[in-house]
Every structure is written in structure tokens, then in C-alpha cells.
Scaffold this active site. Structure first.
Site, PDB file in Angstrom:
ATOM      1  N   CYS A 136      -0.525   0.215  -3.425  1.00  0.00           N
ATOM      2  CA  CYS A 136      -1.001  -0.330  -2.157  1.00  0.00           C
ATOM      3  C   CYS A 136      -2.410  -0.890  -2.312  1.00  0.00           C
ATOM      4  CB  CYS A 136      -0.969   0.735  -1.069  1.00  0.00           C
ATOM      5  SG  CYS A 136      -1.520   0.127   0.545  1.00  0.00           S
ATOM      6  N   CYS A 139      -4.645  -0.298   0.707  1.00  0.00           N
ATOM      7  CA  CYS A 139      -5.164   1.067   0.782  1.00  0.00           C
ATOM      8  C   CYS A 139      -6.314   1.288  -0.199  1.00  0.00           C
ATOM      9  CB  CYS A 139      -4.057   2.079   0.470  1.00  0.00           C
ATOM     10  SG  CYS A 139      -2.519   1.841   1.370  1.00  0.00           S
ATOM     11  N   ASP A 140      -6.160   0.787  -1.421  1.00  0.00           N
ATOM     12  CA  ASP A 140      -7.054   1.191  -2.502  1.00  0.00           C
ATOM     13  C   ASP A 140      -7.898   0.084  -3.113  1.00  0.00           C
ATOM     14  OD1 ASP A 140      -6.013   3.781  -2.282  1.00  0.00           O
ATOM     15  OD2 ASP A 140      -4.327   3.294  -3.591  1.00  0.00           O
TER      16      ASP A 140
END
Length: 310
Positions: A136, A139-140
């Protein structure tokens, strides 16, 4: 023979969508039962750093899910550690059978079983999950400011992830096993025009390299077997997601490879009284905050539906 338990609302799944649905259902005095499944807390339990959850500039994924579970319990939700192995939506009340032998019946069902990222299946990939290996970018990606990253895949997801990562990384290498991408042409044009992106064609990744964290990947040319080591600080797997819709794939309408179809602007599925929320139905955003929002919607939809039949 196991027990039979009845509830007005049965929630299957325990990620942000499931726990939020439990909070709202409990506040509506629907006395929900939530069955957690094999991975209580869902995908966030394997995400170490979370910096995009509103109200928390920094929180550990597992800690966030513990808090959500505690919140749902305090509101009055009955949370059960069990796994639903079969679900019959053709009868009223709906009937779910669990691995423990317990049978759950319910007037309404909220499905929040989520989706799982598809992985390459490499031992080294598993070793570095959460420590340089991710599925992701949204997300990261923030953690790779000023660093080099590798993305593997050839569809829209891979191209979108690669382009998003150029906002942070100094270099993004996209590795694809063929000589052309499956992504939409307009996405490809944006990718090829970005000076931070380099594409490595005809290659697969055979090993993620590193010690305390990722330092590179070992790629192999599918044409001649020649190996290439691509240095990087992060490795993003973008080969798609698989919605956990096995329970209902032959009972509810699905789309885009198994995602449960809901009416636009709602969480209502093709069967009245059955609602779906989170990554199980969302193949576009796949974020914790959008899943939580859909969990809220599902609880409100269920409350209104139950009020209507009563």
C-alpha cells in the site's frame, strides 16, 4: 452439537469497517454480535506505522485496532473470537455456522471481511513485511522521502502506486514481467513522462534483499535468466487484491473479480437485510478511514432496514 445464538445484527469481520459498524449498531441498541475471523483487526494488524488516521499523527496499526475493539466492547457489542465457515442468505433469519460449532442467526448481516493484497509468495517478502515490504503506497509512501523504491506489477494499481511514490522517493523502479503494461494508456503516459520512474521490462523479483530492512531486490530476466540486483529502500507489491467474498460469492452480486456489489451511496447488497462495508466492496480507495466510514453507513442502513420490517 454447538449452541445457537440469535441477534438482530451479525457483523462478520473485525477491521475498521466491522468495529465501526459494531459501535454504531450498539449505540442504536441493536445488540450486535461481531465475529472476528482468523485475523482480528484485519490488515492493519500487519501495518506497523500509521500516520493517516485522523486524530493520530502517529500510531501503530495493531494498537489502533486494539483501541477500536475496546471501543466496540464498551458500547455494548458482543465480540466473539471465531470464524464463520458458511453463511446461508436464502433463509430468514440468516444462518451462519462457525468453526467452533456455534450457529449464529440474525435478522440483518453486515459483511466486513475485507480483502487481502496478493503477494508474490517469497520467504524474503514475508520476512520484511512491515520493514520495507508493503502492498500500500498510500499507507506507507510517506516513509520513503528521499529514498529509492521498487514497485512490481503491470496494471492500474502498479502504475498508480508508482506515480504516487514519486511524490516522496527520489527514484521509482517499476518491474514488470512482460514488455508492455496492462494499465490504462493515459496512466502509462503519465508514468513514462515522469523523470523519477524507470521501468525494468521482462523481469520478475525472486528475492528481497536486506538485513534490518530492505536494501534491494534480486530480479531475474524471464528471457535468459540473467540476474540483476536493484538497490532500494522499499519494495511495493502491486499485483492486485483479493476480496474475502468466499462466503457469499454465489449468493450476492459481485464485480471486479469478487468485490461485493452495493447500491450507489449505500451499503445495501443484492439481498435485502445484507449489507457490505470496507475493502470487501471497495476496490478503489482501500483505506482504513474509508472502511470505517462504510462501517458507519452499514450500521445506519441496517438500523433503518430493521425499523422498516418491524
Amino acid at each position: 452439537m454447538g449452541d445457537t445464538r440469535h441477534s438482530k445484527v451479525l457483523i462478520i469481520g473485525s477491521g475498521p469497517a466491522g468495529y465501526t459498524a459494531a459501535v454504531y449498531s450498539a449505540r442504536a441498541m441493536l445488540e450486535p454480535v461481531l465475529v472476528q475471523g482468523l485475523q482480528p483487526g484485519g490488515q492493519l494488524t500487519i501495518t506497523t506505522e500509521v500516520e493517516n488516521w485522523p486524530g493520530d499523527s502517529h500510531v501503530q496499526g495493531p494498537d489502533l485496532m486494539v483501541r477500536m475493539e475496546e471501543h466496540a466492547r464498551k458500547m455494548g457489542a458482543d465480540i466473539v473470537f471465531d470464524y464463520i465457515s458458511s453463511l446461508d442468505l436464502s433463509v430468514r433469519p440468516f444462518v451462519a455456522k462457525a468453526d467452533s460449532g456455534t450457529t449464529f442467526t440474525a435478522d440483518a448481516v453486515i459483511l466486513a471481511t475485507g480483502a487481502q493484497a496478493k503477494w508474490l509468495g517469497l520467504p524474503s517478502e514475508e520476512k520484511f513485511k512491515g520493514f520495507g515490504v508493503s502492498a500500500c503506497a498510500t499507507c506507507d509512501g510517506f516513509f520513503y522521502r528521499g529514498k529509492e523504491v521498487v514497485v512490481i506489477g503491470g496494471g492500474n494499481t502498479a502504475v498508480e502506486e508508482a506515480l504516487f511514490l514519486t511524490n516522496f522517493a527520489t527514484k521509482v523502479t517499476l518491474i514488470h514481467r512482460r514488455d508492455s503494461l496492462r494499465a490504462e494508456k493515459i496512466m502509462q503516459e503519465r508514468l513514462f513522462a515522469n523523470p523519477k520512474v524507470e521501468v525494468l521490462w521482462h523481469h520478475t523479483v525472486e528475492e528481497v534483499l536486506g538485513d534490518q530492512g530492505v536494501t534491494g531486490v534480486r530480479a531475474v530476466d524471464v528471457r535468459d535468466g540473467k540476474e540483476t540486483v536493484v538497490p532500494c529502500d522499499g519494495f511495493f507489491v502491486a499485483i492486485g487484491h483479493s476480496p474475502a467474498s468466499e462466503l457469499v460469492k454465489d449468493q450476492l452480486e459481485t464485480h471486479s473479480g469478487g468485490y461485493v456489489k452495493v447500491e450507489p451511496g449505500s451499503t445495501r447488497t443484492s439481498i435485502p437485510g445484507v449489507f457490505a462495508a470496507g475493502d470487501l466492496t471497495d476496490h478503489i480507495y482501500r483505506q482504513a478511514v474509508t472502511s470505517a466510514g462504510m462501517g458507519c453507513m452499514a450500521a445506519l442502513d441496517a438500523e433503518r432496514w430493521l425499523a422498516g420490517i418491524e
